[in-house]
Design a protein around this motif. Sequence first.
Motif, PDB file in Angstrom:
ATOM      1  N   GLY A   1       8.641   4.639 -17.592  1.00  8.97           N
ATOM      2  CA  GLY A   1       7.457   3.906 -17.123  1.00  8.97           C
ATOM      3  C   GLY A   1       6.595   4.758 -16.199  1.00  8.97           C
ATOM      4  N   ASN A   2       7.204   5.273 -15.133  1.00  6.08           N
ATOM      5  CA  ASN A   2       6.436   6.073 -14.162  1.00  6.08           C
ATOM      6  C   ASN A   2       5.841   7.311 -14.841  1.00  6.08           C
ATOM      7  OD1 ASN A   2       7.726   4.238 -12.513  1.00  6.08           O
ATOM      8  ND2 ASN A   2       8.840   5.735 -11.277  1.00  6.08           N
ATOM      9  N   GLY A   3       6.629   7.934 -15.685  1.00  6.87           N
ATOM     10  CA  GLY A   3       6.207   9.185 -16.318  1.00  6.87           C
ATOM     11  C   GLY A   3       5.102   8.967 -17.337  1.00  6.87           C
ATOM     12  N   MET A   4       5.181   7.886 -18.113  1.00  9.98           N
ATOM     13  CA  MET A   4       4.118   7.618 -19.090  1.00  9.98           C
ATOM     14  C   MET A   4       2.838   7.186 -18.387  1.00  9.98           C
ATOM     15  SD  MET A   4       4.903   8.625 -21.973  1.00  9.98           S
ATOM     16  CE  MET A   4       3.379   8.066 -22.754  1.00  9.98           C
ATOM     17  N   ARG A   5       2.978   6.473 -17.282  1.00 11.03           N
ATOM     18  CA  ARG A   5       1.787   6.135 -16.488  1.00 11.03           C
ATOM     19  C   ARG A   5       1.095   7.437 -16.073  1.00 11.03           C
ATOM     20  NH1 ARG A   5       1.025   6.573 -11.091  1.00 11.03           N
ATOM     21  NH2 ARG A   5      -0.680   5.385 -10.174  1.00 11.03           N
ATOM     22  N   ALA A   6       1.900   8.375 -15.551  1.00  5.49           N
ATOM     23  CA  ALA A   6       1.334   9.646 -15.097  1.00  5.49           C
ATOM     24  C   ALA A   6       0.653  10.371 -16.263  1.00  5.49           C
ATOM     25  CB  ALA A   6       2.434  10.519 -14.488  1.00  5.49           C
ATOM     26  N   LEU A   7       1.308  10.397 -17.404  1.00  4.97           N
ATOM     27  CA  LEU A   7       0.733  11.118 -18.547  1.00  4.97           C
ATOM     28  C   LEU A   7      -0.590  10.494 -18.999  1.00  4.97           C
ATOM     29  CD1 LEU A   7       3.782  12.045 -20.801  1.00  4.97           C
ATOM     30  CD2 LEU A   7       1.989  13.594 -20.002  1.00  4.97           C
ATOM     31  N   LEU A   8      -0.631   9.158 -19.007  1.00  2.00           N
ATOM     32  CA  LEU A   8      -1.850   8.505 -19.486  1.00  2.00           C
ATOM     33  C   LEU A   8      -2.981   8.586 -18.459  1.00  2.00           C
ATOM     34  CD1 LEU A   8      -0.263   5.468 -21.360  1.00  2.00           C
ATOM     35  CD2 LEU A   8      -1.103   7.625 -22.312  1.00  2.00           C
ATOM     36  N   LEU A   9      -2.614   8.764 -17.204  1.00  2.00           N
ATOM     37  CA  LEU A   9      -3.655   8.950 -16.174  1.00  2.00           C
ATOM     38  C   LEU A   9      -4.095  10.423 -16.090  1.00  2.00           C
ATOM     39  CD1 LEU A   9      -2.360   6.648 -13.268  1.00  2.00           C
ATOM     40  CD2 LEU A   9      -4.324   6.247 -14.787  1.00  2.00           C
TER      41      LEU A   9
ATOM     42  N   PHE B   1       9.560  -2.683  -4.512  1.00  2.00           N
ATOM     43  CA  PHE B   1      10.766  -2.074  -3.938  1.00  2.00           C
ATOM     44  C   PHE B   1      10.512  -0.594  -3.703  1.00  2.00           C
ATOM     45  CE2 PHE B   1      12.155  -5.315  -7.070  1.00  2.00           C
ATOM     46  CZ  PHE B   1      12.562  -6.280  -6.157  1.00  2.00           C
ATOM     47  N   PHE B   2      11.196  -0.058  -2.706  1.00  2.00           N
ATOM     48  CA  PHE B   2      10.989   1.353  -2.393  1.00  2.00           C
ATOM     49  C   PHE B   2      12.049   2.253  -3.037  1.00  2.00           C
ATOM     50  CE2 PHE B   2      12.319   4.631   0.878  1.00  2.00           C
ATOM     51  CZ  PHE B   2      11.497   5.616   0.350  1.00  2.00           C
ATOM     52  N   VAL B   3      13.325   1.887  -2.862  1.00  2.00           N
ATOM     53  CA  VAL B   3      14.409   2.784  -3.276  1.00  2.00           C
ATOM     54  C   VAL B   3      14.411   2.978  -4.793  1.00  2.00           C
ATOM     55  CG1 VAL B   3      16.907   3.128  -3.300  1.00  2.00           C
ATOM     56  CG2 VAL B   3      15.797   2.193  -1.265  1.00  2.00           C
ATOM     57  N   ILE B   4      14.385   1.872  -5.516  1.00  2.00           N
ATOM     58  CA  ILE B   4      14.306   1.943  -6.973  1.00  2.00           C
ATOM     59  C   ILE B   4      12.836   1.779  -7.335  1.00  2.00           C
ATOM     60  CG2 ILE B   4      14.987   0.865  -9.150  1.00  2.00           C
ATOM     61  CD1 ILE B   4      17.600   0.063  -7.816  1.00  2.00           C
ATOM     62  N   ARG B   5      12.218   2.871  -7.785  1.00  2.00           N
ATOM     63  CA  ARG B   5      10.772   2.868  -7.980  1.00  2.00           C
ATOM     64  C   ARG B   5      10.430   2.690  -9.454  1.00  2.00           C
ATOM     65  NH1 ARG B   5       6.152   3.940  -5.707  1.00  2.00           N
ATOM     66  NH2 ARG B   5       4.546   5.192  -6.709  1.00  2.00           N
ATOM     67  N   GLY B   6       9.773   1.585  -9.759  1.00  2.00           N
ATOM     68  CA  GLY B   6       9.422   1.351 -11.160  1.00  2.00           C
ATOM     69  C   GLY B   6       8.248   0.401 -11.270  1.00  2.00           C
ATOM     70  N   LEU B   7       7.610   0.415 -12.433  1.00  2.00           N
ATOM     71  CA  LEU B   7       6.436  -0.419 -12.661  1.00  2.00           C
ATOM     72  C   LEU B   7       6.850  -1.842 -13.032  1.00  2.00           C
ATOM     73  CD1 LEU B   7       4.467   2.115 -14.907  1.00  2.00           C
ATOM     74  CD2 LEU B   7       4.060   1.625 -12.484  1.00  2.00           C
TER      75      LEU B   7
ATOM     76  N   THR C   1       0.841  -1.214   0.000  1.00  2.00           N
ATOM     77  CA  THR C   1       0.000   0.000   0.000  1.00  2.00           C
ATOM     78  C   THR C   1       0.870   1.257   0.000  1.00  2.00           C
ATOM     79  OG1 THR C   1      -0.153  -0.288   2.374  1.00  2.00           O
ATOM     80  CG2 THR C   1      -2.105  -0.860   1.098  1.00  2.00           C
ATOM     81  N   PHE C   2       1.976   1.202   0.727  1.00  2.00           N
ATOM     82  CA  PHE C   2       2.897   2.346   0.734  1.00  2.00           C
ATOM     83  C   PHE C   2       3.522   2.517  -0.652  1.00  2.00           C
ATOM     84  CE2 PHE C   2       7.353   3.708   0.933  1.00  2.00           C
ATOM     85  CZ  PHE C   2       7.192   5.002   1.415  1.00  2.00           C
ATOM     86  N   ILE C   3       3.992   1.398  -1.220  1.00  2.00           N
ATOM     87  CA  ILE C   3       4.680   1.473  -2.515  1.00  2.00           C
ATOM     88  C   ILE C   3       3.721   1.957  -3.613  1.00  2.00           C
ATOM     89  CG2 ILE C   3       5.742   0.027  -4.320  1.00  2.00           C
ATOM     90  CD1 ILE C   3       7.090  -1.479  -1.922  1.00  2.00           C
ATOM     91  N   ALA C   4       2.448   1.558  -3.518  1.00  2.00           N
ATOM     92  CA  ALA C   4       1.482   1.974  -4.541  1.00  2.00           C
ATOM     93  C   ALA C   4       1.381   3.501  -4.586  1.00  2.00           C
ATOM     94  CB  ALA C   4       0.117   1.357  -4.248  1.00  2.00           C
TER      95      ALA C   4
END
Length: 410
Positions: A260-268, A396-402, A18-21
């Motif tokens: 990955g993180n950035g395209m997720r954000a853009l599509l949302l 994982f927390f430190v390296i954050r990726g989908l 839940t934290f990582i999400a």
Amino acid sequence: MTVDIDAAAIGFEPAEPTFIADPYPAFAALRGLGPVLYYEPRQVYLLTRFEQVHTALRDRRLGRAFRHRYTPEEFGQPEPDGRWPLWSRSERWSLLNLEPPDHTRLRRLISAVFTPRAVAALRPVVEELSARALRTAVAGGDFDLIADYAQPYSVAVICRLLGVPEADGPRLLDWSHAIVKMYELHTDLARMQAAERAAGEFIEYVQDVIRNRRRRPRPDLISRLIEVADRGDRLTDDEIVCTVIVLLNAGHEATVNTLGNGMRALLLHPVQWRRLLDGEVDPAVAVEEMIRWDGPLQLFERWVLDDGVEIAGQRLRVGDRIGMLFGSANRDPARFAQPDTFDIGRGDVTHIGFGGGLHFCIGALLARLEIATSLAQLRVQTPNLRLVEEPGYQPFFVIRGLTGLRVLAR
Ligand code: HEM
């Protein structure tokens, strides 16, 4: 006064899904508690706000490493594990593990060849690789933007930069993934043995390339690392090997995860995606917000190496450990207006996603070029891009990726 945190009560539980999400509400709670908080489970002083993280990155009394000045015993840390000599050798001269004067010397020599000009010269290659990788991915119908595009693309860029065959990309990646498992907090024996094996093979591979380039230099980074001389100084073979390995390890993962993180954000946020499509916001500008809003690297640590360090009234002793929460600093309302709003036109290049001070990311220009080029390609080739399913984050927390980003282009 030390502020201890009740991590569970405010939701700062780095191993919890839940934290990582969505770690950002917990970061806001941490910032509310104070700028310096003691986190007992890892015995680390967490810095939660932009101002203190920005300052700590530039404080020369703090270091990524301590062994150049102190014994492990003096720092209450275990002795280096002698069972993995090849793995240790693979990172002995990594810029990330060095402090002055070794860091100064090596960084100067590497910067002499990994220049803004060398990166600018790669632009046509990067554009060609991006266009090709995206065409291949799109041809298969719905696809995973990470596995089918970002991964092969970013490894191909590094292969071209180094001057090794693109066909070796998957092998280099396997070694890199195996080697970095050694950084996990709980690594089993089989993984450690695999990391040791991978390090040995990777070292041999680069040594072989060095031998070849010595005989027949080519216009690539490895040849230039061999040739570079500065005030009569040169890089040793071991230093070149470690540099190649760190460029691959540090360069690949963060770029892929930003995409990955950035395209997720853009599509949302379809309104933001539309601003990019309409040309209202330039891809190079959007990159900065992708890194600030949901960056790929969330925590970097430093050791206190000298007496007299005080951060926001918290006195620290030699041997104390600091954890800089990048994701929290980049959402600090004292620094960014409406920090939780994803605004791709913000264009603030002073976020701390690439660090700061003497370890500032040496690949920042290349990363910016790779990501902006991808956005430009996506805009042209896949204007109707949409999510096929809600993506999830790796645990994982430190390296954050989908774990993946399944999309449809039509
Ligand atoms: C969006 C992508 C990237 C991000 C967010 C990123 C972030 C960072 C950060 C935060 C640091 C500093 C670590 C610290 O202060 O402890 C760093 C260092 C470094 N990065 Fe990157 N990086 C990215 C891409 C790259 C690329 C493409 C390369 C190389 C091809 C690269 C190579 C390095 C190296 C070698 C260092 C160590 C520099 C030193 O210690 O002097 N990075 N990166």
